[in-house]
Design a protein around this motif. Structure first.
Motif, PDB file in Angstrom:
ATOM      1  N   THR A   1      -5.783   0.610 -11.745  1.00  0.00           N
ATOM      2  CA  THR A   1      -6.461   1.429 -10.360  1.00  0.00           C
ATOM      3  C   THR A   1      -7.647   1.871 -10.796  1.00  0.00           C
ATOM      4  N   SER A   2      -8.077   1.648  -9.258  1.00  0.00           N
ATOM      5  CA  SER A   2      -9.821   1.505  -9.071  1.00  0.00           C
ATOM      6  C   SER A   2     -10.536   2.914  -8.650  1.00  0.00           C
ATOM      7  N   VAL A   3      -9.621   4.107  -9.708  1.00  0.00           N
ATOM      8  CA  VAL A   3      -9.526   5.539 -10.149  1.00  0.00           C
ATOM      9  C   VAL A   3      -9.492   5.425 -11.399  1.00  0.00           C
ATOM     10  N   GLN A   4      -9.860   7.078 -11.743  1.00  0.00           N
ATOM     11  CA  GLN A   4      -9.672   7.552 -12.939  1.00  0.00           C
ATOM     12  C   GLN A   4      -8.543   6.992 -13.171  1.00  0.00           C
ATOM     13  N   LEU A   5      -7.628   6.300 -15.232  1.00  0.00           N
ATOM     14  CA  LEU A   5      -7.227   6.080 -14.935  1.00  0.00           C
ATOM     15  C   LEU A   5      -5.248   7.195 -15.756  1.00  0.00           C
ATOM     16  N   SER A   6      -6.086   8.272 -15.297  1.00  0.00           N
ATOM     17  CA  SER A   6      -5.069   9.108 -16.065  1.00  0.00           C
ATOM     18  C   SER A   6      -5.000  10.043 -14.125  1.00  0.00           C
TER      19      SER A   6
ATOM     20  N   LEU B   1       4.026  -4.458 -12.790  1.00  0.00           N
ATOM     21  CA  LEU B   1       2.417  -4.034 -12.405  1.00  0.00           C
ATOM     22  C   LEU B   1       2.593  -3.761 -11.316  1.00  0.00           C
ATOM     23  N   MET B   2       1.605  -2.483 -11.601  1.00  0.00           N
ATOM     24  CA  MET B   2       1.559  -1.530 -10.954  1.00  0.00           C
ATOM     25  C   MET B   2      -0.095  -1.550 -10.260  1.00  0.00           C
ATOM     26  N   VAL B   3      -0.631  -1.383  -9.519  1.00  0.00           N
ATOM     27  CA  VAL B   3      -2.227  -1.922  -9.097  1.00  0.00           C
ATOM     28  C   VAL B   3      -2.342  -0.831  -7.410  1.00  0.00           C
ATOM     29  N   GLU B   4      -3.332   0.373  -8.170  1.00  0.00           N
ATOM     30  CA  GLU B   4      -3.735   0.743  -7.021  1.00  0.00           C
ATOM     31  C   GLU B   4      -4.805   0.299  -6.702  1.00  0.00           C
ATOM     32  N   GLY B   5      -4.850   0.158  -5.196  1.00  0.00           N
ATOM     33  CA  GLY B   5      -6.186   1.089  -4.606  1.00  0.00           C
ATOM     34  C   GLY B   5      -6.544   2.262  -3.976  1.00  0.00           C
ATOM     35  N   GLY B   6      -7.025   3.154  -5.283  1.00  0.00           N
ATOM     36  CA  GLY B   6      -6.983   4.923  -5.182  1.00  0.00           C
ATOM     37  C   GLY B   6      -7.886   5.098  -4.648  1.00  0.00           C
ATOM     38  N   ALA B   7      -9.009   4.382  -4.151  1.00  0.00           N
ATOM     39  CA  ALA B   7      -9.917   4.851  -3.511  1.00  0.00           C
ATOM     40  C   ALA B   7     -10.235   5.242  -2.087  1.00  0.00           C
ATOM     41  N   VAL B   8      -8.841   3.910  -1.868  1.00  0.00           N
ATOM     42  CA  VAL B   8      -8.992   4.206  -0.344  1.00  0.00           C
ATOM     43  C   VAL B   8      -8.475   5.659  -0.102  1.00  0.00           C
ATOM     44  N   ASP B   9      -7.930   6.510  -1.211  1.00  0.00           N
ATOM     45  CA  ASP B   9      -7.896   8.171  -0.651  1.00  0.00           C
ATOM     46  C   ASP B   9      -9.001   9.233  -0.489  1.00  0.00           C
ATOM     47  N   TRP B  10      -9.726   8.799  -1.638  1.00  0.00           N
ATOM     48  CA  TRP B  10     -11.054   9.595  -2.169  1.00  0.00           C
ATOM     49  C   TRP B  10     -12.294   9.522  -0.971  1.00  0.00           C
ATOM     50  N   ALA B  11     -11.785   7.788  -0.357  1.00  0.00           N
ATOM     51  CA  ALA B  11     -12.992   8.481   1.136  1.00  0.00           C
ATOM     52  C   ALA B  11     -12.531   8.664   2.298  1.00  0.00           C
ATOM     53  N   ALA B  12     -10.871   8.494   2.661  1.00  0.00           N
ATOM     54  CA  ALA B  12     -10.473   9.149   3.489  1.00  0.00           C
ATOM     55  C   ALA B  12     -10.389  10.993   3.557  1.00  0.00           C
ATOM     56  N   HIS B  13     -10.491  11.053   2.268  1.00  0.00           N
ATOM     57  CA  HIS B  13     -10.554  12.344   2.477  1.00  0.00           C
ATOM     58  C   HIS B  13     -11.780  12.889   2.866  1.00  0.00           C
TER      59      HIS B  13
ATOM     60  N   ASP C   1      -3.461   3.647  -1.981  1.00  0.00           N
ATOM     61  CA  ASP C   1      -3.486   4.552  -1.803  1.00  0.00           C
ATOM     62  C   ASP C   1      -3.934   5.850  -1.064  1.00  0.00           C
ATOM     63  N   GLY C   2      -3.233   6.789   0.418  1.00  0.00           N
ATOM     64  CA  GLY C   2      -3.683   7.452   1.344  1.00  0.00           C
ATOM     65  C   GLY C   2      -3.970   6.575   2.678  1.00  0.00           C
ATOM     66  N   ALA C   3      -3.834   5.410   2.665  1.00  0.00           N
ATOM     67  CA  ALA C   3      -3.759   4.938   3.934  1.00  0.00           C
ATOM     68  C   ALA C   3      -2.567   5.265   4.882  1.00  0.00           C
ATOM     69  N   SER C   4      -3.462   5.363   5.848  1.00  0.00           N
ATOM     70  CA  SER C   4      -2.614   5.658   7.358  1.00  0.00           C
ATOM     71  C   SER C   4      -2.370   4.306   7.869  1.00  0.00           C
TER      72      SER C   4
ATOM     73  N   LEU D   1       7.139  -9.203  -4.831  1.00  0.00           N
ATOM     74  CA  LEU D   1       6.561  -8.530  -4.400  1.00  0.00           C
ATOM     75  C   LEU D   1       6.010  -6.992  -3.543  1.00  0.00           C
ATOM     76  N   ILE D   2       6.068  -5.908  -3.400  1.00  0.00           N
ATOM     77  CA  ILE D   2       5.892  -4.822  -3.148  1.00  0.00           C
ATOM     78  C   ILE D   2       5.130  -4.123  -2.537  1.00  0.00           C
ATOM     79  N   VAL D   3       4.061  -4.019  -1.190  1.00  0.00           N
ATOM     80  CA  VAL D   3       2.318  -3.765  -0.973  1.00  0.00           C
ATOM     81  C   VAL D   3       3.230  -2.396  -0.018  1.00  0.00           C
ATOM     82  N   THR D   4       2.409  -1.351   0.026  1.00  0.00           N
ATOM     83  CA  THR D   4       2.595   0.093   0.511  1.00  0.00           C
ATOM     84  C   THR D   4       1.851   1.179   0.526  1.00  0.00           C
ATOM     85  N   THR D   5       2.119   2.617   0.405  1.00  0.00           N
ATOM     86  CA  THR D   5       0.982   3.442   0.615  1.00  0.00           C
ATOM     87  C   THR D   5       1.725   4.375  -0.089  1.00  0.00           C
ATOM     88  N   ASP D   6       1.279   5.820  -0.359  1.00  0.00           N
ATOM     89  CA  ASP D   6       1.782   6.832  -0.951  1.00  0.00           C
ATOM     90  C   ASP D   6       1.628   7.849  -0.108  1.00  0.00           C
TER      91      ASP D   6
END
Length: 514
Positions: free
Chosen positions: A189-194, A366-378, A52-55, A414-419
């Motif tokens: 996800t590595s962040v809050q489930l909701s 299965l969806m796997v999110e590295g969600g805190a990449v975005d938190w750190a980028a912010h 998430d949030g990966a430039s 397998l698909i790998v990307t960002t949002d």
């Protein structure tokens, strides 16, 4: 005992938006005999991974720290058969439905995205952005809710929407369809489930802000077999047990005042008691919280029957929100901060999810999110961005190792990307050298970075795909961005798809009704 037996209404199946501009060979700079020879049968397993949030440079930052190489040279990415760009703009930047099917008429314009000309600085812009292309990329961007909805449903929508269109109508999403097709379904996800991205793969809501309502939907609608993410009401962002704090300590800790901001008290109490039964299930959710339980699931020593929810003992993120003042120093970490010892990492969650879902004879989504990449980028935290991206890369490696040991690429997509991108990290002199590359200092050394935003961007992002059905992306190419190709080096011609095409490819990979 809370029992949710009312069947979830099934919206009409959503057709993916397909624009077959051209049929192309795999876009990793060469013809791929493996892809050409692969049969036209559909994959048994579909795995979508989102950093998430990966430039585009975020991927480089993680790979450089790990091995001193580019992202495409990192072993986890080196064998990807498809490498494309992807557009991410929303239908409208409104935070609520505008009841207009055309939205704001947004798009991605490569000429504007790479415009090196000088621009008048907006005095309200703390980054003093004086390059026209940067200003363009910082405008009309999506949020994670609209982006997640596009990935999960094939529909662009307004920012804030969780699987609702711009007319305020619910949209069918991929785990619903996968479940109807007989597949096991999971969200990690590595962040809050909701939070927005996991929510988009398991719920419907007019606003991402309604997190407790979203959590209730995720846990009761019966579309998930497995759910893993943070938001544990009993712990704070450092993994500290709230019940062990004194009144004074609790008074100084925000987490004490918001225990049920991610998951409601009713659902949490029922989960803890083993009494929350989702629609269509004869058994309640099994809740795991301890690091040992996650590790046991990952190494195969823990077997669970029925729906499984894993919520580690931490509130905000697995690791990104931890504080040096509480945990101490560790020079081996990019941030220099010791990790929370009681919390599992994303690779462990991912391995456990694969073991659990892989038991289904009809396969899984299965969806796997590295969600805190975005938190750190912010927060413009280059060190924590590296930590989170490395964690994601290692989760990807775990997926590939699981496929090699338990499945094959003939039955796995397998698909790998960002949002979306975030923060626009570039070189230190990128104010005078437009789009300057980062200066890397080798493995286990942080790069020199200059950020041009503290928010999301409308940049062309990166997508990789591998396995059965991955060549479907090449039939959905929307256009070419030659400067993306030459500057980012992700592929040769700059071919790109849209985020809605991810849903299209995944939907095409599901069993048909015939």
């Amino acid at each position: 005992m809370l029992i949710y037996k009312e069947k979830y209404k099934k919206p009409a199946l959503v057709a993916a938006a397909v624009l077959a501009v051209m049929t192309l060979s795999a876009c990793n700079d060469s013809d791929n005999d493996t892809t050409a020879a692969r049969s036209s049968s559909k994959p048994k397993n579909i795995i979508l991974m989102i950093s998430d949030g990966a430039s585009w440079n975020t991927w480089e930052m993680g790979a450089e720290w790990q091995a001193g190489v580019t992202a495409n040279a990192l072993p986890a990415y080196a064998d990807m058969e498809v490498r494309l760009g992807m557009t991410t703009y929303p239908l409208t930047t409104s935070s609520k439905p505008t009841n207009d099917v055309n939205g704001d008429g947004l798009s991605y314009d490569a000429a504007k995205a790479w415009d090196e000309s000088a621009a008048t600085v907006d005095e309200s812009d703390s980054y003093q952005t004086a390059i026209a292309g940067y200003q363009y990329l910082k405008s009309n961007y999506t949020d994670s809710a609209a982006a997640g909805t596009a990935l999960a449903t094939g529909h662009k929508t307004y920012n804030n929407a969780i699987n609702y269109d711009n007319l305020g109508q619910p949209l069918a999403y991929i785990t619903q369809l996968a479940k109807q097709a007989g597949k096991a379904t999971g969200v990690v996800t590595s962040v809050q489930l909701s939070h927005a991205t996991p929510a988009a793969f398991a719920a419907q809501n007019l606003s991402r802000k309604n997190m407790t309502d979203i959590a209730r939907d995720m846990l009761t609608n019966g579309n998930l077999d497995l759910l893993m993410g943070t938001g544990n009401p009993g712990y704070d962002g450092n993994g500290s047990d709230m019940s062990a704090l004194s009144d004074d300590e609790c008074a100084a800790t925000y987490a004490c005042y918001t225990p049920y901001d991610t998951i409601g008290e009713t659902e949490w109490t029922s989960l803890k008691a083993g009494e929350l039964i989702p629609s269509g299930s004869s058994t309640p959710w099994t809740l795991i919280e301890s690091k040992a339980s996650f590790e046991a699931l990952a190494n195969g020593s823990l077997s669970v029957t029925g729906p499984l929810v894993g919520i580690p003992k931490v509130r905000w993120t697995l690791q990104q929100g931890r504080e040096a003042s509480v945990l101490g120093a560790d020079a081996s970490q990019p941030s220099g901060v010791k990790k929370i010892a009681t919390v599992p990492d994303l690779p462990t969650l991912t391995q456990g999810a694969l073991n659990y879902l892989g038991k289904n004879e009809s396969g899984f989504f299965l969806m796997v999110e590295g969600g805190a990449v975005d938190w750190a980028a912010h927060a413009n935290q280059a060190d924590r961005m590296v930590e989170e991206q490395v964690d994601f890369n290692q989760a990807l490696q775990a997926v590939e190792e699981w496929v090699a040991a338990n499945s094959s690429w003939d039955e796995t997509l397998l698909i790998v990307t960002t949002d979306h991108g975030n923060a626009l990290p570039l070189g230190l002199d990128s104010d005078s050298v437009p789009y300057q590359s980062l200066t890397f200092n080798g493995a286990e050394a942080l790069p020199a970075v200059r950020f041009w935003s503290g928010n999301h961007t409308n940049e062309l992002v990166r997508l990789w795909a591998r396995g059965q059905g991955s060549d479907e992306f090449n039939a959905r190419v929307r256009g070419q961005d030659a400067t993306f190709a030459s500057t980012v080096g992700h592929n040769t011609e700059g071919n790109y798809v849209d985020n809605t095409d991810v849903f299209g490819v995944m939907q095409a990979a599901l069993p048909s009704d015939e």
